[in-house]
Design an enzyme around this catalytic site. Structure first.
Site, PDB file in Angstrom:
ATOM      1  N   CYS A  75       2.439   3.198  -5.619  1.00 36.28           N
ATOM      2  CA  CYS A  75       2.312   3.146  -4.156  1.00 36.28           C
ATOM      3  C   CYS A  75       3.093   4.323  -3.552  1.00 36.28           C
ATOM      4  CB  CYS A  75       2.798   1.785  -3.660  1.00 36.28           C
ATOM      5  SG  CYS A  75       2.665   1.510  -1.890  1.00 36.28           S
ATOM      6  N   ASP A 125      -9.346  -0.231  -2.928  1.00 33.96           N
ATOM      7  CA  ASP A 125      -8.115  -0.013  -2.180  1.00 33.96           C
ATOM      8  C   ASP A 125      -8.471   0.405  -0.756  1.00 33.96           C
ATOM      9  OD1 ASP A 125      -5.668   0.822  -1.118  1.00 33.96           O
ATOM     10  OD2 ASP A 125      -4.982   1.656  -3.030  1.00 33.96           O
ATOM     11  N   HIS A 140      -5.504  -2.074  -4.219  1.00 34.80           N
ATOM     12  CA  HIS A 140      -4.164  -1.503  -4.270  1.00 34.80           C
ATOM     13  C   HIS A 140      -3.251  -2.392  -5.121  1.00 34.80           C
ATOM     14  CE1 HIS A 140      -1.248   1.346  -2.717  1.00 34.80           C
ATOM     15  NE2 HIS A 140      -0.403   0.353  -2.507  1.00 34.80           N
TER      16      HIS A 140
END
Length: 294
Positions: free
Chosen positions: A173, A230, A262
């Site tokens: 991330c 995502d 994600h």
């Protein structure tokens, strides 16, 4: 000049804060225990727990320009000159998931280091929700500071016996974005693996450049592991990044997982996709070995 300090345990009793707070207390508070408040409760059914058998692990402090920066370290016990992997956290900081990933790399023969890059802004693990976390911690952490801190962590790793001629970086991330940027920043990095890190964005004072901006001149091979579902990192941004990378010669590549969104590697969250996480892990290890981080 930046000064490096040995591990936190050796400092206890020898030094303390001006307000009398023992460094051991600070270290425990800064590194925290368990998982970040913003992601509690965790999904216990899929949680991966890596034991410490055969490993040397510990919490350390590096002093950088007067700031105590906590670092979690895991490496094979008794192995001389292990290659070094920097493990860069999500926005939630160095909580148990990130430490476990470090232990997983240590089981593969690496000195894995997970520094708390948010420490100057506060404790990311204690922010109660993502909105406050982004405002109070992530939004106050400049890229230039992160790059400088990581440079010092690499120097410290060498002092601790790590082979920084075999240096890799991976991140998740927020840490995935940092992986791209640090691979461009430090020519000593041999390879990087970025897990669903943001690629494009509007420049600002803390983040003047994004991965797409450094892509044409990138020299280090980075593998991007991204999910097709995502919603925060749409595939068109991945394609833009591919095109930018094609203007250079880094040898970077992407692997897209059509059934994942994600944070598909985050085994403590509902977004976890076990099959894709295992495949991504295998690809990450292969990528590092292929490019000399072994």
């Amino acid at each position: 000049m930046k000064d490096l300090v040995q591990d936190g345990d050796s400092l206890v009793g020898a030094s303390s804060f001006e307000d009398g707070v023992d460094r051991r207390v600070f270290l425990k508070a800064a590194l925290g225990t368990g998982f970040a408040a913003a992601v509690v409760p965790v999904v216990a059914q899929t949680l991966v727990k890596t034991d410490v058998t055969g490993l040397a692990t510990g919490d350390h402090i590096i002093v950088i320009d007067g700031q105590d920066v906590p670092v979690y370290r895991a490496q094979p016990e008794g192995k001389a000159n292990p290659p070094v992997i920097l493990v860069i956290s999500e926005i939630f900081g160095v909580h148990e998931y990130v430490k476990d990933v470090a232990r997983r790399f240590a089981k593969q023969g690496y000195m894995a280091l997970a520094p708390d890059l948010f420490v100057r802004a506060g404790d990311a693990a204690r922010e109660p929700n993502i909105a406050d976390l982004m405002k109070n911690i992530v939004g106050k952490t400049p890229d230039a500071q992160v790059m400088s801190d990581l440079d010092t962590v690499v120097t410290w790793a060498k002092q601790k016996g790590g082979d920084t001629d075999k240096l890799g970086i991976t991140g998740f991330c927020w840490g995935g974005r940092i992986t791209w940027l640090y691979a461009s920043h430090n020519p000593k990095v041999k390879a990087g693996v970025a897990w669903y890190g943001r690629l494009v964005g509007e420049p600002n004072s803390n983040s003047p450049r994004h991965p797409i901006d450094i892509a044409p001149n990138l020299k280090t091979p980075v593998l991007g592991l991204y999910g097709a579902k995502d919603t925060g990192i749409p595939l068109d941004s991945v394609e833009k990044m591919r095109s930018a990378l094609d203007k250079g010669n880094s040898g970077s590549a992407f692997h897209i997982y059509p059934n994942s969104g994600h944070a598909f590697h985050a085994d403590y969250r509902p977004s976890f996709n076990e099959l894709d996480a295992k495949d991504g892990w295998r690809r990450a290890l292969d990528w590092f070995r292929k490019h000399g981080v072994v």
